[in-house]
Design a protein around this motif. Structure first.
Motif, PDB file in Angstrom:
ATOM      1  N   TYR A  97       0.839  -1.205   0.000  1.00  0.00           N
ATOM      2  CA  TYR A  97       0.000   0.000   0.000  1.00  0.00           C
ATOM      3  C   TYR A  97       0.878   1.260   0.000  1.00  0.00           C
ATOM      4  CZ  TYR A  97      -2.773   3.857   1.758  1.00  0.00           C
ATOM      5  OH  TYR A  97      -3.346   5.099   1.916  1.00  0.00           O
ATOM      6  N   TRP A  98       1.873   1.297   0.875  1.00  0.00           N
ATOM      7  CA  TRP A  98       2.699   2.503   0.964  1.00  0.00           C
ATOM      8  C   TRP A  98       3.626   2.653  -0.238  1.00  0.00           C
ATOM      9  CZ3 TRP A  98       1.159   6.370   3.563  1.00  0.00           C
ATOM     10  CH2 TRP A  98       0.356   6.172   4.693  1.00  0.00           C
ATOM     11  N   LEU A  99       4.005   1.553  -0.863  1.00  0.00           N
ATOM     12  CA  LEU A  99       4.712   1.659  -2.134  1.00  0.00           C
ATOM     13  C   LEU A  99       3.792   2.268  -3.195  1.00  0.00           C
ATOM     14  CD1 LEU A  99       6.921  -1.545  -2.511  1.00  0.00           C
ATOM     15  CD2 LEU A  99       7.642   0.802  -2.971  1.00  0.00           C
ATOM     16  N   GLY A 100       2.520   1.881  -3.161  1.00  0.00           N
ATOM     17  CA  GLY A 100       1.543   2.469  -4.074  1.00  0.00           C
ATOM     18  C   GLY A 100       1.396   3.960  -3.850  1.00  0.00           C
ATOM     19  N   VAL A 101       1.275   4.369  -2.592  1.00  0.00           N
ATOM     20  CA  VAL A 101       1.146   5.794  -2.265  1.00  0.00           C
ATOM     21  C   VAL A 101       2.372   6.576  -2.738  1.00  0.00           C
ATOM     22  CG1 VAL A 101       1.025   7.464  -0.364  1.00  0.00           C
ATOM     23  CG2 VAL A 101      -0.402   5.420  -0.307  1.00  0.00           C
ATOM     24  N   THR A 102       3.553   6.042  -2.468  1.00  0.00           N
ATOM     25  CA  THR A 102       4.795   6.741  -2.832  1.00  0.00           C
ATOM     26  C   THR A 102       4.920   6.900  -4.339  1.00  0.00           C
ATOM     27  OG1 THR A 102       5.861   5.839  -0.856  1.00  0.00           O
ATOM     28  CG2 THR A 102       7.302   6.741  -2.557  1.00  0.00           C
ATOM     29  N   ASN A 103       4.645   5.834  -5.078  1.00  0.00           N
ATOM     30  CA  ASN A 103       4.711   5.924  -6.541  1.00  0.00           C
ATOM     31  C   ASN A 103       3.646   6.866  -7.096  1.00  0.00           C
ATOM     32  OD1 ASN A 103       6.719   3.994  -8.038  1.00  0.00           O
ATOM     33  ND2 ASN A 103       6.057   2.887  -6.211  1.00  0.00           N
ATOM     34  N   ALA A 104       2.474   6.894  -6.459  1.00  0.00           N
ATOM     35  CA  ALA A 104       1.422   7.820  -6.899  1.00  0.00           C
ATOM     36  C   ALA A 104       1.853   9.269  -6.676  1.00  0.00           C
ATOM     37  CB  ALA A 104       0.120   7.531  -6.152  1.00  0.00           C
ATOM     38  N   LYS A 105       2.507   9.538  -5.546  1.00  0.00           N
ATOM     39  CA  LYS A 105       3.021  10.888  -5.281  1.00  0.00           C
ATOM     40  C   LYS A 105       4.073  11.284  -6.311  1.00  0.00           C
ATOM     41  CE  LYS A 105       0.902  12.038  -1.362  1.00  0.00           C
ATOM     42  NZ  LYS A 105       0.017  13.228  -1.261  1.00  0.00           N
ATOM     43  N   LEU A 106       4.946  10.341  -6.638  1.00  0.00           N
ATOM     44  CA  LEU A 106       5.977  10.619  -7.633  1.00  0.00           C
ATOM     45  C   LEU A 106       5.361  10.855  -9.008  1.00  0.00           C
ATOM     46  CD1 LEU A 106       8.676   8.084  -6.427  1.00  0.00           C
ATOM     47  CD2 LEU A 106       9.060  10.534  -6.761  1.00  0.00           C
ATOM     48  N   ALA A 107       4.310  10.114  -9.320  1.00  0.00           N
ATOM     49  CA  ALA A 107       3.628  10.315 -10.605  1.00  0.00           C
ATOM     50  C   ALA A 107       3.048  11.714 -10.697  1.00  0.00           C
ATOM     51  CB  ALA A 107       2.524   9.273 -10.775  1.00  0.00           C
ATOM     52  N   SER A 108       2.539  12.232  -9.563  1.00  0.00           N
ATOM     53  CA  SER A 108       1.932  13.568  -9.540  1.00  0.00           C
ATOM     54  C   SER A 108       2.970  14.682  -9.564  1.00  0.00           C
ATOM     55  CB  SER A 108       1.060  13.730  -8.287  1.00  0.00           C
ATOM     56  OG  SER A 108       0.012  12.790  -8.295  1.00  0.00           O
ATOM     57  N   ASN A 109       4.214  14.342  -9.233  1.00  0.00           N
ATOM     58  CA  ASN A 109       5.251  15.376  -9.123  1.00  0.00           C
ATOM     59  C   ASN A 109       6.414  15.156 -10.083  1.00  0.00           C
ATOM     60  OD1 ASN A 109       4.614  17.139  -6.513  1.00  0.00           O
ATOM     61  ND2 ASN A 109       3.999  15.038  -6.069  1.00  0.00           N
ATOM     62  N   SER A 110       6.175  14.385 -11.146  1.00  0.00           N
ATOM     63  CA  SER A 110       7.234  14.093 -12.103  1.00  0.00           C
ATOM     64  C   SER A 110       6.894  14.637 -13.484  1.00  0.00           C
ATOM     65  CB  SER A 110       7.452  12.569 -12.199  1.00  0.00           C
ATOM     66  OG  SER A 110       7.906  12.047 -10.979  1.00  0.00           O
ATOM     67  N   SER A 111       7.863  14.581 -14.359  1.00  0.00           N
ATOM     68  CA  SER A 111       7.660  15.015 -15.740  1.00  0.00           C
ATOM     69  C   SER A 111       6.696  14.077 -16.452  1.00  0.00           C
ATOM     70  CB  SER A 111       9.007  15.032 -16.471  1.00  0.00           C
ATOM     71  OG  SER A 111       9.492  13.703 -16.618  1.00  0.00           O
ATOM     72  N   TRP A 112       6.151  14.541 -17.565  1.00  0.00           N
ATOM     73  CA  TRP A 112       5.222  13.719 -18.333  1.00  0.00           C
ATOM     74  C   TRP A 112       5.890  12.439 -18.822  1.00  0.00           C
ATOM     75  CZ3 TRP A 112       6.508  12.335 -23.260  1.00  0.00           C
ATOM     76  CH2 TRP A 112       7.521  13.064 -23.890  1.00  0.00           C
ATOM     77  N   PHE A 113       7.220  12.465 -18.935  1.00  0.00           N
ATOM     78  CA  PHE A 113       7.955  11.294 -19.410  1.00  0.00           C
ATOM     79  C   PHE A 113       8.014  10.201 -18.341  1.00  0.00           C
ATOM     80  CE2 PHE A 113      12.040   9.025 -20.009  1.00  0.00           C
ATOM     81  CZ  PHE A 113      11.809   8.480 -21.265  1.00  0.00           C
ATOM     82  N   LYS A 114       8.228  10.597 -17.067  1.00  0.00           N
ATOM     83  CA  LYS A 114       8.368   9.626 -15.975  1.00  0.00           C
ATOM     84  C   LYS A 114       7.042   9.264 -15.311  1.00  0.00           C
ATOM     85  CE  LYS A 114      13.116  10.681 -14.529  1.00  0.00           C
ATOM     86  NZ  LYS A 114      13.966  11.102 -13.389  1.00  0.00           N
ATOM     87  N   ALA A 115       6.098  10.176 -15.327  1.00  0.00           N
ATOM     88  CA  ALA A 115       4.844   9.988 -14.579  1.00  0.00           C
ATOM     89  C   ALA A 115       4.115   8.681 -14.916  1.00  0.00           C
ATOM     90  CB  ALA A 115       3.927  11.187 -14.798  1.00  0.00           C
ATOM     91  N   PRO A 116       3.963   8.302 -16.212  1.00  0.00           N
ATOM     92  CA  PRO A 116       3.219   7.058 -16.510  1.00  0.00           C
ATOM     93  C   PRO A 116       3.823   5.817 -15.866  1.00  0.00           C
ATOM     94  CG  PRO A 116       3.450   8.391 -18.488  1.00  0.00           C
ATOM     95  CD  PRO A 116       4.330   9.018 -17.438  1.00  0.00           C
ATOM     96  N   GLY A 117       5.155   5.760 -15.806  1.00  0.00           N
ATOM     97  CA  GLY A 117       5.810   4.610 -15.182  1.00  0.00           C
ATOM     98  C   GLY A 117       5.508   4.519 -13.698  1.00  0.00           C
ATOM     99  N   TYR A 118       5.608   5.654 -13.005  1.00  0.00           N
ATOM    100  CA  TYR A 118       5.273   5.676 -11.576  1.00  0.00           C
ATOM    101  C   TYR A 118       3.800   5.324 -11.356  1.00  0.00           C
ATOM    102  CZ  TYR A 118       9.737   7.968 -10.400  1.00  0.00           C
ATOM    103  OH  TYR A 118      11.069   8.260 -10.216  1.00  0.00           O
ATOM    104  N   ALA A 119       2.926   5.842 -12.217  1.00  0.00           N
ATOM    105  CA  ALA A 119       1.487   5.580 -12.075  1.00  0.00           C
ATOM    106  C   ALA A 119       1.183   4.096 -12.240  1.00  0.00           C
ATOM    107  CB  ALA A 119       0.700   6.397 -13.106  1.00  0.00           C
ATOM    108  N   SER A 120       1.766   3.497 -13.237  1.00  0.00           N
ATOM    109  CA  SER A 120       1.546   2.066 -13.472  1.00  0.00           C
ATOM    110  C   SER A 120       2.021   1.228 -12.286  1.00  0.00           C
ATOM    111  CB  SER A 120       2.275   1.643 -14.746  1.00  0.00           C
ATOM    112  OG  SER A 120       2.145   0.263 -14.956  1.00  0.00           O
ATOM    113  N   THR A 121       3.176   1.614 -11.723  1.00  0.00           N
ATOM    114  CA  THR A 121       3.719   0.894 -10.567  1.00  0.00           C
ATOM    115  C   THR A 121       2.822   1.089  -9.348  1.00  0.00           C
ATOM    116  OG1 THR A 121       5.949   1.240 -11.417  1.00  0.00           O
ATOM    117  CG2 THR A 121       5.761   0.590  -9.109  1.00  0.00           C
ATOM    118  N   ALA A 122       2.309   2.303  -9.167  1.00  0.00           N
ATOM    119  CA  ALA A 122       1.390   2.562  -8.048  1.00  0.00           C
ATOM    120  C   ALA A 122       0.170   1.666  -8.141  1.00  0.00           C
ATOM    121  CB  ALA A 122       0.968   4.031  -8.063  1.00  0.00           C
TER     122      ALA A 122
END
Length: 334
Positions: A97-122
């Motif tokens: 769960y907390w890995l999901g939260v962390t990756n979701a936060k990174l998706a919201s605060n990353s470039s358009w290039f990196k965000a999809p990867g973090y979102a998928s992992t979340a």
């Protein structure tokens, strides 16, 4: 006979021997973390990392401290380096769960290039947490909010969000009703919002349900219903203090007062509620003291006590305040 007696005494002493110092230290560190005493907790968890029994669990909490401090890259690095064992204090579903939260936060605060990867992992971690512990409400809510807010290309789906509400209902009617209101607000459907608020209003023993219902009534300008919901969420002791100190009872007192400003009704009761709010510790995420003083000043002004109002407004003017509050004060005094 005497040897048997000594054996019984020895066993009894073993049963009542104190808990080890390291166990106590870990529990104290967790309590400090939960009380938002992050500096103390961080030092304690760092020290506990040298003890094999608590190394991974302490690292997990250090990651959560980094997350609270918005150090998202550090939080992710700590979590990914955490290798939990079955006997650890942290359950696998919590970890995912907390890995999901962390990756979701990174998706919201990353470039358009990196965000999809973090979102998928979340998304994957939220789904794994739910699979491991179907009754784990935080994970269910995390997955629901992901489906609700993520774009379709990243796996977002209103249909899947609704399915999560149905899944949650099997465990908790209250939690399902809370998520239904979130869905209604996301869809910006006034009739759906009001219907969802009415359903929450039926949970008279839940300050959270009444508070969220009150907010929905307030936002749709159903002020009398908002007053009733907020009033039911808190009550006063003869001393004038709130009879409970839960997060939602305190917030309900604040929002009752804000509603009184918007509706220009129930002003004496609202003044009492805001005074009570100001006597209690204001936790992270709650309206700050300066905003509460501003609302209290508005209440005094509307009730005709302009001297008290001006005193509070002067305090706000002479303190270093955020621009939004300064602007709100100027607009009110026009």
């Amino acid at each position: 006979m005497k040897s048997q007696k000594y054996a019984v005494i020895f066993i009894a002493l073993q049963l009542i021997k104190p808990v080890s110092a390291s166990t106590t230290s870990f529990e104290i560190a967790v309590k400090n973390f939960e009380a938002n005493q992050l500096e103390s907790a961080s030092g304690q968890f760092t020290a506990l990392q040298s003890e094999p029994q608590w190394q991974m669990a302490s690292q997990f909490y250090l990651a959560r401290i980094a997350l609270k401090q918005q150090q998202f890259d550090s939080a992710l690095a700590l979590l990914e380096a955490t290798k939990l064992k079955d006997e650890d204090a942290v359950k696998p579903a919590q970890y995912h769960y907390w890995l999901g939260v962390t990756n979701a936060k990174l998706a919201s605060n990353s470039s358009w290039f990196k965000a999809p990867g973090y979102a998928s992992t979340a998304k994957s971690h939220f789904e794994q947490a739910v699979k491991l512990a179907p009754e784990f409400m935080l994970a269910r809510k995390g997955l629901f909010r992901y489906y609700l807010r993520a774009p379709g290309i990243s796996g977002g789906s209103i249909k899947k969000a609704k399915q999560q509400i149905d899944a949650v209902r099997a465990f908790s009617e209250l939690d399902a009703a809370l998520l239904q209101l979130e869905l209604a607000q996301h869809e910006d459907d006034k009739a759906f919002i009001l219907d969802s608020a009415e359903q929450l209003f039926e949970f008279k023993d839940s300050p959270e349900a009444l508070y969220q219902a009150g907010l929905a009534f307030q936002q749709t300008q159903n002020y009398e219903k908002a007053f009733l919901a907020f009033r039911l969420a808190y009550s006063f002791l003869p001393s004038g203090h709130l009879s409970a100190t839960s997060h939602y009872t305190q917030l309900a007192a604040y929002q009752f007062s804000k509603t009184a400003v918007l509706a220009e009704q129930h002003l004496p009761e609202a003044i009492k509620a805001m005074q009570a709010y100001l006597t209690m510790p204001i936790e992270e995420g709650m309206p700050e003291k300066s905003w509460a003083q501003f609302r209290l000043g508005q209440l005094y002004w509307l009730s005709g006590d302009k001297a008290q109002a001006k005193r509070l407004f002067d305090e706000i003017k002479h303190a270093q305040q955020e621009q939004q509050l300064v602007k709100a004060l100027k607009q009110f005094l026009k």
